[in-house]
Design an enzyme around this catalytic site. Structure first.
Site, PDB file in Angstrom:
ATOM      1  N   ASP A  29       0.832  -1.197   0.000  1.00  0.00           N
ATOM      2  CA  ASP A  29       0.000   0.000   0.000  1.00  0.00           C
ATOM      3  C   ASP A  29       0.873   1.255   0.000  1.00  0.00           C
ATOM      4  OD1 ASP A  29      -2.343   1.804   0.696  1.00  0.00           O
ATOM      5  OD2 ASP A  29      -3.248  -0.180   0.803  1.00  0.00           O
ATOM      6  N   SER A  82      -6.666   3.794  -2.039  1.00  0.00           N
ATOM      7  CA  SER A  82      -6.705   2.360  -1.771  1.00  0.00           C
ATOM      8  C   SER A  82      -8.038   1.729  -2.163  1.00  0.00           C
ATOM      9  CB  SER A  82      -6.422   2.097  -0.291  1.00  0.00           C
ATOM     10  OG  SER A  82      -5.144   2.573   0.045  1.00  0.00           O
ATOM     11  N   ARG A 171      -4.129  16.187   4.923  1.00  0.00           N
ATOM     12  CA  ARG A 171      -3.575  14.841   4.672  1.00  0.00           C
ATOM     13  C   ARG A 171      -3.532  14.569   3.169  1.00  0.00           C
ATOM     14  NH1 ARG A 171      -3.303  10.116   8.026  1.00  0.00           N
ATOM     15  NH2 ARG A 171      -3.751   8.136   6.985  1.00  0.00           N
ATOM     16  N   ASP A 172      -4.645  14.821   2.492  1.00  0.00           N
ATOM     17  CA  ASP A 172      -4.704  14.664   1.037  1.00  0.00           C
ATOM     18  C   ASP A 172      -4.344  15.964   0.327  1.00  0.00           C
ATOM     19  OD1 ASP A 172      -5.585  12.018   1.317  1.00  0.00           O
ATOM     20  OD2 ASP A 172      -7.647  12.690   1.578  1.00  0.00           O
ATOM     21  N   ARG A 207      -9.780  15.964  10.666  1.00  0.00           N
ATOM     22  CA  ARG A 207     -10.270  14.661  10.177  1.00  0.00           C
ATOM     23  C   ARG A 207      -9.760  13.454  10.968  1.00  0.00           C
ATOM     24  NH1 ARG A 207      -7.626  13.132   4.483  1.00  0.00           N
ATOM     25  NH2 ARG A 207      -7.969  11.052   5.305  1.00  0.00           N
ATOM     26  N   ARG A 214     -11.838   4.874  10.871  1.00  0.00           N
ATOM     27  CA  ARG A 214     -12.355   3.807  10.003  1.00  0.00           C
ATOM     28  C   ARG A 214     -12.068   2.442  10.611  1.00  0.00           C
ATOM     29  NH1 ARG A 214      -8.377   4.239   4.745  1.00  0.00           N
ATOM     30  NH2 ARG A 214      -6.411   3.866   5.810  1.00  0.00           N
ATOM     31  N   ARG A 287     -16.102   8.856  -0.599  1.00  0.00           N
ATOM     32  CA  ARG A 287     -15.345   7.656  -0.255  1.00  0.00           C
ATOM     33  C   ARG A 287     -15.922   7.037   1.013  1.00  0.00           C
ATOM     34  NH1 ARG A 287      -8.780   7.486   0.327  1.00  0.00           N
ATOM     35  NH2 ARG A 287      -8.679   6.029   2.060  1.00  0.00           N
ATOM     36  N   ALA A 288     -15.995   5.722   1.031  1.00  0.00           N
ATOM     37  CA  ALA A 288     -16.772   5.031   2.056  1.00  0.00           C
ATOM     38  C   ALA A 288     -16.066   4.888   3.391  1.00  0.00           C
ATOM     39  CB  ALA A 288     -17.155   3.633   1.536  1.00  0.00           C
ATOM     40  N   ASP A 289     -14.782   4.550   3.380  1.00  0.00           N
ATOM     41  CA  ASP A 289     -14.195   3.956   4.581  1.00  0.00           C
ATOM     42  C   ASP A 289     -14.266   4.825   5.825  1.00  0.00           C
ATOM     43  OD1 ASP A 289     -12.324   5.651   3.371  1.00  0.00           O
ATOM     44  OD2 ASP A 289     -10.600   4.457   3.971  1.00  0.00           O
ATOM     45  N   ARG A 290     -14.139   6.133   5.688  1.00  0.00           N
ATOM     46  CA  ARG A 290     -14.121   6.993   6.869  1.00  0.00           C
ATOM     47  C   ARG A 290     -15.480   7.646   7.163  1.00  0.00           C
ATOM     48  NH1 ARG A 290      -9.102   7.342   9.082  1.00  0.00           N
ATOM     49  NH2 ARG A 290      -7.344   6.807   7.738  1.00  0.00           N
ATOM     50  N   LYS A 362      -6.322  -1.904   6.677  1.00  0.00           N
ATOM     51  CA  LYS A 362      -6.404  -2.257   5.256  1.00  0.00           C
ATOM     52  C   LYS A 362      -7.091  -3.603   5.023  1.00  0.00           C
ATOM     53  CE  LYS A 362      -4.220   1.405   3.750  1.00  0.00           C
ATOM     54  NZ  LYS A 362      -4.774   2.404   2.808  1.00  0.00           N
ATOM     55  N   ASP A 431       1.813   3.446   3.073  1.00  0.00           N
ATOM     56  CA  ASP A 431       0.723   4.412   2.989  1.00  0.00           C
ATOM     57  C   ASP A 431       0.406   5.039   4.347  1.00  0.00           C
ATOM     58  OD1 ASP A 431      -1.249   5.766   1.430  1.00  0.00           O
ATOM     59  OD2 ASP A 431      -2.763   4.551   2.426  1.00  0.00           O
ATOM     60  N   HIS A 435       1.429   8.883   5.314  1.00  0.00           N
ATOM     61  CA  HIS A 435       0.440   9.936   5.580  1.00  0.00           C
ATOM     62  C   HIS A 435       0.811  10.806   6.776  1.00  0.00           C
ATOM     63  CE1 HIS A 435      -2.557   9.318   2.575  1.00  0.00           C
ATOM     64  NE2 HIS A 435      -2.881   8.097   2.951  1.00  0.00           N
ATOM     65  N   ASP A 472      -1.135  -0.398  -4.814  1.00  0.00           N
ATOM     66  CA  ASP A 472      -2.442   0.169  -5.159  1.00  0.00           C
ATOM     67  C   ASP A 472      -2.386   1.632  -5.570  1.00  0.00           C
ATOM     68  OD1 ASP A 472      -1.744   0.949  -2.594  1.00  0.00           O
ATOM     69  OD2 ASP A 472      -3.750   0.693  -1.754  1.00  0.00           O
ATOM     70  N   HIS A 473      -1.329   2.340  -5.144  1.00  0.00           N
ATOM     71  CA  HIS A 473      -1.137   3.758  -5.499  1.00  0.00           C
ATOM     72  C   HIS A 473       0.186   4.187  -4.900  1.00  0.00           C
ATOM     73  CE1 HIS A 473      -2.006   4.890  -1.351  1.00  0.00           C
ATOM     74  NE2 HIS A 473      -3.077   4.118  -1.411  1.00  0.00           N
ATOM     75  N   HIS A 502      -1.347  10.922  -1.280  1.00  0.00           N
ATOM     76  CA  HIS A 502      -0.958   9.977  -2.323  1.00  0.00           C
ATOM     77  C   HIS A 502      -0.300  10.747  -3.467  1.00  0.00           C
ATOM     78  CE1 HIS A 502      -4.502   7.305  -0.814  1.00  0.00           C
ATOM     79  NE2 HIS A 502      -3.492   7.335   0.028  1.00  0.00           N
TER      80      HIS A 502
END
Length: 560
Positions: A29, A82, A171-172, A207, A214, A287-290, A362, A431, A435, A472-473, A502
């Site tokens: 990752d 991811s 972060r992003d 965040r 998550r 995006r779902a995870d968080r 993950k 990953d 971060h 994955d990235h 990323h």
């Protein structure tokens, strides 16, 4: 669990490749390929296992795309993540994703015609509509321009009272960018107020400290958000969001990711926007995870992870449905991509025994996202999924080795057991530690991931199997923001701008092992292959021809 309808699940035998070889499938990752310099933590780390793959046969190592249109995102400026990465790896096809899905729905107006909007709009007449999410233009979890369009669209369609609960990023996107995003949002809300809509920011926080946990790693993060958003209670109170962010950022060691929770209050000190009975709530992250944990708190009557104090009767919709199997949330503004006939489902129908493992942060990627946004097994008799608990209550740079060794040990044991045909893992280190922006810790993280890779490769060697190693990235390979000339960028004070997001870099893929048939090599006739090409490749290595609508395999077999 699985696809419905009449599907011919029987895969044709590959004319040249045998069945029965154990495949070790490793996803690193946040492991991209970039120029070797002091900000490339993969280059700085001792990585003999990955180096041996890169410096081995040139026709069994190559780079593939992991961002933009290769993973279903709108443009080549959109970095991968991811979730979309594992969707592409498992699905073998490219689906419109996240931001792109929402863009299409907003562009066409379909978002306002579907059931989700109709459901929340019932509250517009008498209640408040609350928007909760990440205030950012990073495009990984959310995008500010979409929030602006939603605000305008809601107001035009009857929303009289709007409250926004912001989560700052850093972060992003660059740390400190929160101030500009809040200014943009406040300008938008002022415009709505000039048209008679009561619109303002109600609460906020960083965040990683408020709301966006998550995989049930730390429910106190969600509780901090709940207290501010629903109860209107927080340790910090301000008259407006701009003042809040500027003052909280001025504290020692403060950053956007970890800003403490705050609420906006009126002249009497009363919170301007707690969520109450009769209100509507939209979580605007795509995006779902968080968002899943907050969705559970907002929707589940029997919720017991923390004391909610009160559970308001609201109309709640996500931007998307965050978990298709749990049907969470039950209402959503934009329908998710319908990912059917994933490689995992095909292989289960063809008798391939699969073991998947990662640590908590993950685990969902090698299972839920790999399997097309579906929870659970396709065939419990053939599959085993193992989750190793992640460290909680600390930042990942404090324990950068994470659970790489434990994941590798589980994979090794699964390979040597002879009970599985595919052993699939995600090693999160590059990953999750990348971060944090801690370069030294990220170097340690990359070394730990490499040690784990070696353990799995050694097990594959012992059983005469095949390995597929990919990512994955990007992330750990470039940890500094760069100017247009590609040089490290400095801020106004002359300090280096560390990159915590990323990247747009390609990722490696390597194949090999004693079970790889002579003559197998990477094809040279594919223009810009990406992560979606991996599924057909793996199916071939299992001895099958991939379905005709899958992205083409990366490999060919040349007669020796």
């Amino acid at each position: 669990m699985g696809s419905s309808g009449n599907v011919n699940w029987k895969l044709e035998d590959h004319p040249k490749l045998p069945k029965g070889k154990t495949i070790g499938l490793i996803v690193l990752d946040g492991w991209g390929e970039s120029e070797p310099d002091q900000y490339n933590c993969i280059h700085k780390a001792p990585t003999p296992a990955m180096d041996s793959l890169k410096n081995g046969r040139p026709d069994t190592w190559r780079l593939i795309k992991a961002h933009g249109t290769a993973v279903g995102l709108p443009s080549e400026d959109d970095m991968g993540n991811s979730e979309v990465g594992h969707n592409a790896l498992g699905a073998g096809r490219i689906y419109a994703q996240g931001a792109k899905l929402v863009d299409l729905a907003l562009e066409s107006g379909k978002i306002y015609e579907d059931e989700g909007f109709k459901y929340i709009s019932e509250a517009f007449e008498k209640g408040t509509v609350h928007l909760i999410g990440l205030l950012s233009d990073g495009g990984v979890h959310s995008r500010l321009d979409q929030v602006q369009l939603l605000l305008k669209g809601f107001a035009e369609r009857g929303a009289k009272r709007i409250r926004v609960h912001i989560l700052t990023d850093g972060r992003d996107v660059l740390d400190g960018s929160s101030v500009g995003f809040v200014e943009t949002l406040e300008s938008e809300l002022a415009e709505l107020r000039s048209k008679g809509v009561d619109a303002q920011v109600a609460s906020g926080g960083g965040r990683m400290y408020v709301t966006m946990d998550r995989y049930e790693n730390d429910w106190t993060v969600v509780k901090r958000g709940w207290d501010a958003q629903v109860l209107g209670e927080a340790p910090h109170k301000f008259k407006n969001a701009l003042e809040a962010v500027k003052k909280l950022r001025a504290e020692p060691k403060a950053n956007d990711q970890y800003l403490p929770p705050f609420v906006i209050v009126d002249d009497s000190g009363k919170a301007v926007g707690p969520i109450v009975d009769g209100d509507a709530v939209v979580t605007f992250n795509f995006r779902a995870d968080r968002m899943v944990m907050l969705a559970k708190a907002l929707e589940n009557e029997d919720f017991d992870k923390f004391d909610r104090v009160r559970f308001p009767k609201i109309r709640y919709a996500g931007m998307l449905q965050y978990d298709g199997e749990l049907k969470l949330p039950s209402h959503y503004l934009v329908s998710p991509p319908l990912i059917d006939r994933t490689s995992g489902e095909y292989l289960a129908h063809n008798g391939v025994r699969t073991f998947a493992c990662s640590e908590t942060v993950k685990f969902g990627h090698v299972t839920f996202f790999w399997n097309g946004n579906r929870s659970g097994y396709f065939n419990e008799k053939l599959e085993k999924y193992v989750e190793i608990p992640s460290d909680s209550g600390i930042s990942f740079n404090e324990q950068p080795k994470m659970k790489a060794l434990e994941i590798a040990e589980k994979a090794r044991d699964a390979i040597l057991s002879g009970n599985f045909d595919q052993v699939r893992v995600n090693l999160p280190n590059g990953d999750m530690v990348g971060h944090t922006g801690d370069l030294d810790a990220t170097v340690v993280a990359c070394e730990a991931a490499d040690v784990a890779v070696r353990m799995i490769l050694d097990a594959i060697e012992k059983v005469g199997g095949i390995y597929v190693v990919t990512a994955d990235h990007g992330n750990a390979e470039d940890m500094v923001k760069r100017d247009k000339a590609g040089k490290p960028a400095l801020d106004k004070e002359g300090k280096l701008q560390i990159l915590t997001s990323h990247t747009l870099k390609p990722v490696p893929i390597a194949i090999g092992g004693p079970g790889l048939s002579a003559g197998v090599r990477f094809r040279q006739d594919l223009d810009t292959p990406g992560l979606a090409n991996v599924a057909a490749t793996v199916m071939n290595l299992h001895g099958f021809v991939a379905p005709g609508d899958y992205e083409p395999s990366l490999i060919e077999v040349v007669d020796k």
